[in-house]
Scaffold this motif. Structure first.
Motif, PDB file in Angstrom:
ATOM      1  N   GLN A   1      59.867 -86.122  -1.032  1.00  0.00           N
ATOM      2  CA  GLN A   1      59.505 -85.516   0.254  1.00  0.00           C
ATOM      3  C   GLN A   1      58.197 -84.736   0.210  1.00  0.00           C
ATOM      4  OE1 GLN A   1      62.911 -83.358   1.744  1.00  0.00           O
ATOM      5  NE2 GLN A   1      64.006 -85.241   2.211  1.00  0.00           N
TER       6      GLN A   1
ATOM      7  N   THR B   1      71.478 -88.149   1.292  1.00  0.00           N
ATOM      8  CA  THR B   1      71.012 -88.728   0.036  1.00  0.00           C
ATOM      9  C   THR B   1      69.488 -88.889   0.088  1.00  0.00           C
ATOM     10  OG1 THR B   1      73.088 -89.934  -0.156  1.00  0.00           O
ATOM     11  CG2 THR B   1      71.257 -90.710  -1.498  1.00  0.00           C
ATOM     12  N   LEU B   2      68.820 -88.448  -0.971  1.00  0.00           N
ATOM     13  CA  LEU B   2      67.360 -88.612  -1.043  1.00  0.00           C
ATOM     14  C   LEU B   2      67.069 -89.921  -1.762  1.00  0.00           C
ATOM     15  CD1 LEU B   2      66.368 -84.943  -2.029  1.00  0.00           C
ATOM     16  CD2 LEU B   2      66.446 -85.955   0.244  1.00  0.00           C
ATOM     17  N   ILE B   3      66.342 -90.782  -1.105  1.00  0.00           N
ATOM     18  CA  ILE B   3      66.147 -92.150  -1.602  1.00  0.00           C
ATOM     19  C   ILE B   3      64.664 -92.408  -1.858  1.00  0.00           C
ATOM     20  CG2 ILE B   3      66.484 -94.599  -1.046  1.00  0.00           C
ATOM     21  CD1 ILE B   3      68.587 -93.471   1.067  1.00  0.00           C
ATOM     22  N   GLY B   4      64.373 -93.144  -2.943  1.00  0.00           N
ATOM     23  CA  GLY B   4      62.999 -93.583  -3.171  1.00  0.00           C
ATOM     24  C   GLY B   4      62.269 -92.809  -4.251  1.00  0.00           C
TER      25      GLY B   4
ATOM     26  N   THR C   1      70.077 -94.194 -10.814  1.00  0.00           N
ATOM     27  CA  THR C   1      70.391 -94.636  -9.448  1.00  0.00           C
ATOM     28  C   THR C   1      69.159 -94.690  -8.551  1.00  0.00           C
ATOM     29  OG1 THR C   1      70.835 -92.394  -8.657  1.00  0.00           O
ATOM     30  CG2 THR C   1      72.687 -93.598  -9.610  1.00  0.00           C
TER      31      THR C   1
ATOM     32  N   SER D   1      68.169 -92.419  -6.744  1.00  0.00           N
ATOM     33  CA  SER D   1      68.392 -91.601  -5.556  1.00  0.00           C
ATOM     34  C   SER D   1      69.221 -90.377  -5.932  1.00  0.00           C
ATOM     35  CB  SER D   1      69.122 -92.408  -4.478  1.00  0.00           C
ATOM     36  OG  SER D   1      70.390 -92.815  -4.957  1.00  0.00           O
TER      37      SER D   1
END
Lengths: 396, 337
Positions: B109, B166-169, B256, B258
């Motif tokens: 982010q 969930t924080l993705i990437g 994962t 994430s």
């Protein structure tokens, strides 16, 4: 000497004609093949699918990947009668990104029509929902919206207390549109969603991608979530119809165990059965540990299909090596509009939309259209529906 | 209650003077007790090799067993740290999740590069461990209650930072350094876990610091009377536990790609199961690193075999629980001989 020259020239002409003829024949053959593929595919291209099934699946996928257009769920009504009322919104679990966002959107849209909206953060399960229900009853809200299929039977006393207190309980995503028009008697109204139809479209892509020969697929389900059971049945139906020789294996992993148990379960499945060609995490929230297991297997031919959710963050990983072939789901904003529409119809006395009527569309994303998640407004669903809903409510 | 009260106390045979160590003093029974868990592990391997000969011993499956449990191994080693000095830390799952969340938040982010984000995450883990040490040791309060509360605090911070999503990437480089790159197809994170395990084993077995920690774990009063700075050793246990839990968070994030705000907490109980199971082996009655590692992979092997045999998930739960109860009861009985 002259006759020898003639014979040589004659031989050259013959050779030239033979080559030219061969080129023409080959060209016409190629033309025929190209013509076939633009019309009905030949049997080698269709694999185990019949011509009719092949065309049906292609058509299904084409329609599911297209940008949806707005269809009014019911007649127009005046939403201003709901002005000043209060709504309490409970998502099934705040950590589920789409559900959480739908709940927040419901609050924002309620405020847009002059209502007071309260978002209730929780970690899921009856232990998370019940305090919210009690808070809504004690503070005399006019409506409670349950987002993403919260089963009211898991908190029957609280739901009964709410409806007996005159609070309208609207349950979003409780059932599947394929269930018919039956509603849960505990709630005032519900908006069902086409989970079964959506997961079928994702399976259509899997079948088309692997149509050369019947294959084995491995499903990951969470049977304590009602929609998971519906979707597993739909997957089995779709395979029975289009690939009866395909083998479906499955494992059930409870939601709290997704982080710890999916990866080893998928890894073990891939080791025990190298014939697995397709992995189906039913929800896209399961995809991260599933992807880890696929990567660990070293198999670059394996992809995830299914992945219901429509979470843009996952879809945007698809071109970055994330082994996800399909993702299907709603636009959180459209779903919120649909829920608020149902709530407003109940609160204003306009009459609820029947439970079996699909109120908001779902869209299939593949490697062919994933970029529309960012290039088209509202996560690929377009800018038409917000204005259409507000016109329906008499706001514009 | 202290950690040492929950497991058998130091085996008297361990303290016997003279060459040859405990095996020489205790004979075959002691050796059998030490090797009971590795033997059980071997037995499980033999049984599964016989029942699923085509799959169990395949290298890809061995790699799967070793690689898929690296996060759990690291968290079990984190749980070992306070346990060694007679404390508990029930906030380690929270610290693991908090570390993963901080790194993901900064990297995804805020665009912070993965190395800087990783360092920041590990600093948070250190501070979290130090806070536990401060409240438990300096304020002299019950470790169970304080770390349970701190675990809730860390979970709350996770939810606050992630807004429950969930924080993705995460930067794929992290996955390359931990999970997607392997030696002989075994993910690197397995070797990181083994490295930490061997380091702990060396320090606790062959250095004065390890001996002092052992004294503190066995009897704080005796350790204090012997001139050992008990408080410092105990705080160190919490800080190191937090740090290693942070490493587990890094491995989880790399595995994962994430950061799921709810995914790390369920690791805590299996981690402690491995620590307690490990205390019945190698150095019976004493928390130890090798025993913990063997326990993690004994449980993982058992579950893997059941999965290959097509057993339902509840059978795996039964295996986990039964193995732990059987091991602790057996150890207790052996100690009473």
């Amino acid at each position: 000497m002259g006759s020898l020259t003639k014979r040589v020239r004659s031989t050259r002409r013959l050779t030239l004609c033979a080559i030219t003829a061969s080129v023409v024949v080959l060209s016409s053959a190629c033309t025929t093949t190209a013509s076939d593929s633009s019309g009905a595919a030949d049997s080698s291209d269709r694999g185990f699918l019949s011509a009719e099934d092949f065309a049906t699946l292609q058509d299904n996928v084409k329609k599911a990947t297209a940008r949806p257009s707005f269809v009014a769920p019911g007649p127009p009504f005046d939403a201003s009668a709901a002005k000043g009322k209060k709504v309490f919104v409970i998502p099934t679990a705040s950590q589920l990104r789409q559900c959480d966002q739908i709940a927040k959107d419901v609050v924002a849209l309620s405020q847009k029509v002059g209502m007071t909206g309260t978002y209730f953060q929780n970690s899921g399960g009856p232990a998370g929902w019940i305090p919210g229900m009690q808070q809504a009853v004690s503070q005399h809200y006019d409506a409670i919206v349950l987002v993403c299929g919260i089963d009211p039977n898991l908190m029957t006393p609280q739901v009964k207390a709410a409806t007996q207190a005159g609070i309208a309980v609207i349950d979003s995503g409780l059932g599947d549109t394929s269930d018919g028009a039956k509603s849960d008697p505990l709630v005032t109204a519900q908006t069902n969603i086409p989970n079964a139809q959506s997961i079928r479209r994702a399976m259509d892509v899997a079948i088309l991608d692997h149509r050369k020969e019947p294959f084995t697929a491995f499903l990951i389900t969470s049977n304590e979530v009602p929609s998971s059971v519906v979707m597993e049945k739909a997957i089995r139906d779709e395979f029975a119809r289009y690939c009866p020789k395909c083998v479906l294996k499955s494992t059930n992993v409870a939601v709290p165990d997704w982080g710890t148990k999916i990866q080893p379960a998928v890894s073990s499945a891939l080791v025990s059965d190298p014939d697995i060609k397709v992995v189906v995490p039913i929800y896209d929230g399961m995809s991260a540990p599933t992807a880890a297991a696929i990567r660990a297997s070293g198999r670059t031919d394996l992809k995830m299909y299914g992945c219901y959710g429509g979470t843009p963050e996952y879809i945007l990983q698809m071109p970055k090596g994330y082994p996800m072939a399909t993702n299907i789901g709603p636009s959180h904003l459209w779903r919120a509009y649909a829920v608020v529409d149902q709530m407003l119809r109940v609160l204003t006395g306009a009459g609820a939309v029947p439970a079996d009527k699909a109120q908001d569309p779902e869209r299939l994303f593949t490697m062919d259209n994933y970029q529309e998640v960012t290039s088209v407004p509202n996560d690929g669903f377009g800018a038409e529906f917000p204005a259409a809903y507000e016109k329906l409510w008499g706001l514009s | 209650m202290s950690a040492t009260e929950a497991v058998p106390t130091t085996d008297e045979r361990e303290r016997r003077p003279g060459p040859g160590g405990p095996a020489a003093g205790g004979g075959f029974a002691v050796l059998a007790e030490r090797l009971a868990l590795p033997t059980a592990w071997l037995a499980v391997i033999v049984i599964y090799s016989a029942t699923t000969p085509d799959t169990f011993l395949r290298w890809s499956n061995v790699s799967n067993i070793l690689g898929s449990q690296a996060v759990l191994l690291m968290l079990a080693l984190a749980a070992l740290m306070p346990s060694l000095v007679g404390d508990f830390d029930l906030s380690l799952g929270g610290i693991m999740g908090l570390t993963a969340t901080v790194i993901a938040k900064l990297n995804i982010q805020h665009g912070v590069d993965i190395v800087t984000a990783g360092v920041a995450g590990m600093l948070v883990a250190l501070v979290a461990g130090a806070l536990n040490g401060l409240f438990v040791v300096v304020c002299d309060t019950n470790a169970l209650i304080v770390t349970l509360g701190m675990g809730s605090v860390f979970t709350g911070v996770i939810f606050w930072l992630t807004e429950n999503n969930t924080l993705i990437g995460i930067d794929p480089a992290l996955s390359q350094w931990t999970f997607t790159t392997g030696l002989a197809t075994i993910p690197l994170e397995f070797f990181y876990g083994v490295g930490v395990m061997l380091l702990i084993w060396y320090v606790t077995s062959f250095t004065p610091l390890g001996l002092r920690a052992l004294f503190v774990g066995q009897s704080r009063e005796v350790a204090r009377l012997s001139g050992i700075r008990v408080a410092r050793i105990r705080i160190g246990g919490f800080i190191l536990g937090g740090f290693i839990a942070g490493l587990a968070g890094v491995l989880f994030l790399g595995t994962t790609g994430s950061a799921d705000p709810t995914a790390t907490a369920p690791y805590l109980l299996p981690a402690y199961a491995a620590v307690f199971l490990g205390a019945t082996s190698i150095k019976p009655g004493r928390f130890n690193a090798i025993g913990t590692g063997v326990a993690v992979y004994f449980l993982a092997t058992g579950v893997n075999g059941l999965q290959l045999l097509g057993a339902k998930n509840y059978v795996q739960q039964l295996f986990y629980g039964a193995a732990l109860v059987a091991a602790v009861v057996l150890s207790r009985q052996l100690r009473r001989r």
